[in-house]
Write a protein that holds these residues in place. Sequence first.
Motif, PDB file in Angstrom:
ATOM      1  N   THR A 360      65.127   0.684  59.816  1.00 42.61           N
ATOM      2  CA  THR A 360      65.792   1.970  60.012  1.00 42.61           C
ATOM      3  C   THR A 360      66.940   1.852  61.001  1.00 42.61           C
ATOM      4  N   LYS A 361      67.389   0.625  61.246  1.00 45.15           N
ATOM      5  CA  LYS A 361      68.423   0.389  62.254  1.00 45.15           C
ATOM      6  C   LYS A 361      69.709  -0.084  61.589  1.00 45.15           C
ATOM      7  N   THR A 362      70.845   0.476  61.980  1.00 44.23           N
ATOM      8  CA  THR A 362      72.130   0.010  61.488  1.00 44.23           C
ATOM      9  C   THR A 362      72.986  -0.433  62.666  1.00 44.23           C
ATOM     10  N   VAL A 363      73.484  -1.673  62.613  1.00 48.69           N
ATOM     11  CA  VAL A 363      74.319  -2.222  63.691  1.00 48.69           C
ATOM     12  C   VAL A 363      75.513  -2.919  63.034  1.00 48.69           C
ATOM     13  N   THR A 364      76.470  -3.387  63.844  1.00 51.35           N
ATOM     14  CA  THR A 364      77.525  -4.193  63.242  1.00 51.35           C
ATOM     15  C   THR A 364      77.161  -5.668  63.386  1.00 51.35           C
ATOM     16  N   ALA A 365      77.657  -6.448  62.419  1.00 50.67           N
ATOM     17  CA  ALA A 365      77.283  -7.857  62.376  1.00 50.67           C
ATOM     18  C   ALA A 365      78.420  -8.658  61.780  1.00 50.67           C
ATOM     19  N   SER A 366      78.484  -9.933  62.151  1.00 51.41           N
ATOM     20  CA  SER A 366      79.408 -10.806  61.438  1.00 51.41           C
ATOM     21  C   SER A 366      78.778 -12.180  61.284  1.00 51.41           C
ATOM     22  N   VAL A 367      79.276 -12.882  60.272  1.00 57.05           N
ATOM     23  CA  VAL A 367      78.794 -14.238  60.026  1.00 57.05           C
ATOM     24  C   VAL A 367      79.527 -15.162  60.981  1.00 57.05           C
ATOM     25  N   THR A 368      78.785 -15.884  61.821  1.00 59.70           N
ATOM     26  CA  THR A 368      79.434 -16.782  62.774  1.00 59.70           C
ATOM     27  C   THR A 368      79.590 -18.181  62.193  1.00 59.70           C
ATOM     28  N   ALA A 369      78.747 -18.521  61.243  1.00 59.85           N
ATOM     29  CA  ALA A 369      78.889 -19.834  60.600  1.00 59.85           C
ATOM     30  C   ALA A 369      78.328 -19.765  59.188  1.00 59.85           C
ATOM     31  N   LEU A 370      79.140 -20.199  58.233  1.00 55.55           N
ATOM     32  CA  LEU A 370      78.651 -20.355  56.861  1.00 55.55           C
ATOM     33  C   LEU A 370      78.325 -21.829  56.712  1.00 55.55           C
ATOM     34  N   LYS A 371      77.040 -22.143  56.777  1.00 52.99           N
ATOM     35  CA  LYS A 371      76.670 -23.562  56.828  1.00 52.99           C
ATOM     36  C   LYS A 371      76.889 -24.250  55.483  1.00 52.99           C
ATOM     37  N   HIS A 372      76.469 -23.601  54.423  1.00 55.26           N
ATOM     38  CA  HIS A 372      76.762 -24.113  53.081  1.00 55.26           C
ATOM     39  C   HIS A 372      76.425 -23.025  52.085  1.00 55.26           C
ATOM     40  N   LYS A 373      76.954 -23.162  50.873  1.00 58.50           N
ATOM     41  CA  LYS A 373      76.465 -22.277  49.829  1.00 58.50           C
ATOM     42  C   LYS A 373      75.596 -23.073  48.884  1.00 58.50           C
ATOM     43  N   VAL A 374      74.852 -22.353  48.049  1.00 56.64           N
ATOM     44  CA  VAL A 374      73.910 -23.021  47.163  1.00 56.64           C
ATOM     45  C   VAL A 374      74.407 -22.851  45.739  1.00 56.64           C
ATOM     46  N   LEU A 394      73.805 -20.083  53.208  1.00 57.03           N
ATOM     47  CA  LEU A 394      73.010 -20.130  54.431  1.00 57.03           C
ATOM     48  C   LEU A 394      73.960 -19.809  55.583  1.00 57.03           C
ATOM     49  N   CYS A 395      73.700 -18.712  56.284  1.00 55.97           N
ATOM     50  CA  CYS A 395      74.653 -18.207  57.265  1.00 55.97           C
ATOM     51  C   CYS A 395      73.977 -17.912  58.594  1.00 55.97           C
ATOM     52  N   ASN A 396      74.673 -18.234  59.685  1.00 51.14           N
ATOM     53  CA  ASN A 396      74.276 -17.696  60.986  1.00 51.14           C
ATOM     54  C   ASN A 396      74.976 -16.362  61.161  1.00 51.14           C
ATOM     55  N   ILE A 397      74.254 -15.358  61.642  1.00 53.43           N
ATOM     56  CA  ILE A 397      74.902 -14.076  61.881  1.00 53.43           C
ATOM     57  C   ILE A 397      74.677 -13.635  63.319  1.00 53.43           C
ATOM     58  N   SER A 398      75.617 -12.829  63.789  1.00 55.71           N
ATOM     59  CA  SER A 398      75.541 -12.319  65.149  1.00 55.71           C
ATOM     60  C   SER A 398      75.678 -10.800  65.093  1.00 55.71           C
ATOM     61  N   LEU A 399      74.816 -10.090  65.817  1.00 58.55           N
ATOM     62  CA  LEU A 399      74.769  -8.631  65.746  1.00 58.55           C
ATOM     63  C   LEU A 399      75.322  -8.006  67.027  1.00 58.55           C
ATOM     64  N   SER A 400      75.787  -6.758  66.925  1.00 57.93           N
ATOM     65  CA  SER A 400      76.358  -6.088  68.092  1.00 57.93           C
ATOM     66  C   SER A 400      75.281  -5.718  69.107  1.00 57.93           C
ATOM     67  N   GLU A 401      74.039  -5.621  68.679  1.00 57.18           N
ATOM     68  CA  GLU A 401      72.946  -5.366  69.620  1.00 57.18           C
ATOM     69  C   GLU A 401      71.653  -5.940  69.041  1.00 57.18           C
ATOM     70  N   PRO A 402      70.681  -6.202  69.886  1.00 55.74           N
ATOM     71  CA  PRO A 402      69.443  -6.802  69.380  1.00 55.74           C
ATOM     72  C   PRO A 402      68.681  -5.848  68.453  1.00 55.74           C
ATOM     73  N   VAL A 403      68.028  -6.422  67.444  1.00 56.17           N
ATOM     74  CA  VAL A 403      67.207  -5.616  66.542  1.00 56.17           C
ATOM     75  C   VAL A 403      65.790  -6.192  66.474  1.00 56.17           C
ATOM     76  N   VAL A 404      64.876  -5.333  66.083  1.00 58.01           N
ATOM     77  CA  VAL A 404      63.486  -5.744  65.920  1.00 58.01           C
ATOM     78  C   VAL A 404      63.331  -6.322  64.513  1.00 58.01           C
ATOM     79  N   PHE A 405      62.682  -7.465  64.398  1.00 56.87           N
ATOM     80  CA  PHE A 405      62.608  -8.113  63.083  1.00 56.87           C
ATOM     81  C   PHE A 405      61.334  -8.929  62.941  1.00 56.87           C
ATOM     82  N   ASP A 406      61.033  -9.293  61.702  1.00 58.21           N
ATOM     83  CA  ASP A 406      60.091 -10.357  61.400  1.00 58.21           C
ATOM     84  C   ASP A 406      60.807 -11.290  60.446  1.00 58.21           C
ATOM     85  N   ALA A 407      60.360 -12.529  60.323  1.00 59.36           N
ATOM     86  CA  ALA A 407      60.959 -13.417  59.321  1.00 59.36           C
ATOM     87  C   ALA A 407      60.697 -12.826  57.942  1.00 59.36           C
TER      88      ALA A 407
END
Lengths: 640, 309
Positions: A360-374, A394-407
């Motif tokens: 239920t959380k919306t934040v801003t995010a960007s991809v910091t690294a695109l490691k590879h595509k499949v 496969l991407c690393n992403i960075s968010l504007s604020e921390p979010v609660v998550f599970d894998a």
Amino acid sequence: MGRVSEDASDLIAADIGAYLKQHETKSLLRFITCGSVDDGKSTLIGRLLYDSKMVFEDQLAALEADSARGGTQGAGLDFSLLVDGLSAEREQGITIDVAYRFFSTDRRKFIVADTPGHEQYTRNMVTGASTADVAILLIDARRGVLTQTRRHSYLASLIGIRSVILAINKMDLVDYSRDVYERILNDYRAFARGLDIAHIEPIPMSALLGENVTRPSTTMPWYEGPDLLTYLEEVEISTRPVEAPFRMPVQWVNRPNSDFRGFSGFVAAGTVQPGDAVKIMPSGRQSHIARVILDGDLPYATAGQSITLTLADEVDCSRGDVISSVEAPAEVSDQFETTIVWMNDTPMLPGRSYLLKLGTKTVTASVTALKHKVNVNTLEQVAARQLNLNEIGLCNISLSEPVVFDAYTTSRDLGGFILIDRFTNETVAAGMIHFALRRAQNIHWQAVDITRAARATQKAQSACVLWFTGLSGSGKSTIANLVEKRLFALGKHSTLLDGDNVRHGLNRDLGFTDTDRVENIRRVGELARLMADAGLIVLVSFISPFRSERRMARDLLPPGEFLEVFVDTPLELAEARDPKGLYKKARRGEIKHFTGISSPYEPPEAPEIHIDTRRTSSEEAADLIMRALEERGVLGGAPG
Amino acid sequence: MPDAGSSGLQAVAGLTHLQRLEAESIHIIREVAAEAEKPVMLYSVGKDSAVMLHLAMKAFAPGKPPFPLLHVNTTWKFRDMIAFRDAQTTALGLELIEWINQDGVARGINPFDHDAYTDIMKTEALKAALDHHGFDVAFGGARRDEEKSRAKERIFSFRSADHRWDPKRQRPELWSLYNTRKNKGESIRVFPLSNWTELDIWQYIARESIPIVPLYFAAMRPTVRANGLTLMVDDERMRIPAGETPELRMIRFRTLGCYPLTGAVESHATTLPEVIQEMLLTKTSERQGRAIDRDTTASMEKKKQEGYF
């Protein structure tokens, strides 16, 4: 009609009350069907609906008429016509969009997501699979395991479907041959070893003739397994884990009056009952459950229910928080390794900022690294600088604020997210969290005592960024230069970041592809912010062709400190001026990715200052900008 | 979980299909309340609306739904529907907005003489009502099992500024994550009952004892036959086809709409179990009683592109 078995029909007729009671306890299974265009997918679903008596007489009459008019089965019924819903699909004889179908037996209700087979509809298959428990993968017995089979299997495993039914169809066209069946099965098992599919259930069938669909086949005595419908009725439903630690993302704070404060949401995992100790994440505050409510009080609730909780203490808790078990609270982070499925025509560019919705959380995010595509057909990992429609990376992403998550492998609800374009508002991607990157916890913001306002006050000005955008040759640098000379004459402290100059140093490693342009502006935006922090008036003169990145630069600064100056010169005029001879080179094809010629320019929608260079000279433009700075108190000394 | 085992929680490992559907619908309704600027619930007074309203009441209990109901009244609805509507909304203490296309009324638009009747009094009226009040999200009670093009419509379905649906430009809808963001002028239709079937609706009405309009139950009612349909003579405005005289027949309705366009079925089902029994043993789909669907196969898709709900 029996949309139900004959026994059930008798029961309905004899004792409707008993029938209803029996049917209230039915379970619900959601599955997807996938396969390539000619594997007989629509026919299979049409057959399931028809044989489970879900087709009414008026629909049957329409089907007979449609079959005669446009069917592909000669005089026979074309079951695929039952399910191909949009007229464009019927005309082309293919399935474009995910369609949802419903049928039930005496034991279960089924929701079928019928997903298209073409490669360009990868996004639709992922959409359909995202809510499915089981996948039926069709294979044409004559053609065996194909590229599409591999793609669909990969997507199903990626989205977390653990149980795949391998429907080896059109067995009637290979003389119901056991050898053919076993060869295909061996091929498939060899391929599927590389995937994360817990269970594969092979069933040989003929959807057209109904063999092994809703009744056991008499033509394949060598096959001893269940027919498809029997299997669907018995397969275990992978619902949300009841045994897992409790998780409920808060969707809505229910405050009908001052006496009641409830937290409403969908239980993503575990169970909850009054008295349970809970932690509100991300804050980590603790409380106890006072009540569990639906419309009245419940003794407990489990994963999969929508409920309202009240807490024993007055703790801070709002939409976007996750009420979790105390023993194993959900994790919190702002950087993740993820897999992203790109679903939009406009490519994903690393560095560009998107909205991310998780739970239920919306934040801003960007991809910091695109490691590879499949490569979805071969599963090969391929280096890439951007993701195009239907590509998976496969991407690393960075968010504007921390979010609660599970894998994602633990929880679809707290590990799956969507990305939303900030301008078109379209859903552009689906993503799955693998794990949090440790960096997030290790880099802390260092608090400093001298504030940005103090630095600006010392200089008798307030900090701001004047962001000049426009085509090459529009006059940005000329105007910026004039403005800076006037600021200097007034004793103001400024600096000018020029596109060409920055590319000689800080951004020397970047080219002119869309991906590099995004990174170019991201760095300059950050640089401008640091300089504004120092109390300077920062003039930025960059083509900066994309709205998204200008918006990103704007969002880095406090409201009111970012002034977008649109130096509006039509392409013809800029090209006629061509002070550096670049347009001529671009027209000759000597410069690739040239804004206005071979790369797009997205004009600002609401710039603070709009300069039409056809009517305004550079000197007049500088006057205009100085007045705007004056009006905003930038030159007055007092910080705003 | 403290003592999960000892409290008997293991027994509830599996939710029933109705529990799962209910939870999904409530989730959808709350998500709209949390993210929309000015939502409204389209209330057509039928059985699907009754279920949707019941779910909305549950979603916000012990409070009330934080949005009003909107009823587009064509002025040709069954009288029982209007009476039921008013009684229900009063009993639940909800705000009801009734919208009537007054221009259509002034022009005397009626279902007997005007082919464009549904378009003017329903489709256009709905658009005007949404525009007038500035509602950005409207709940509708449509189900995917009703009709083929509905089967492909998203739960959150976008409409352009002129209320058109573009089936080729639907947003992907993943997991239970709904993207409610929209551009200026755009609006969203949200269908919380997308995954319910007609049988689910009836079972849920029975399980939850949800009140519905009495017209769903068989009774002796004055009827005439016209265009292959059995129509109820609900008031003096009904045009009696030549050679027909109103006749009392034991009838009920599977769907409710404008009485001159809604076909009845002859029936003796006077209780909820009997209605469900009849539904389960019947041989025609519920939309057959509606005049709107029968023109062409793609008619609903076309109507929706034009803005029909």
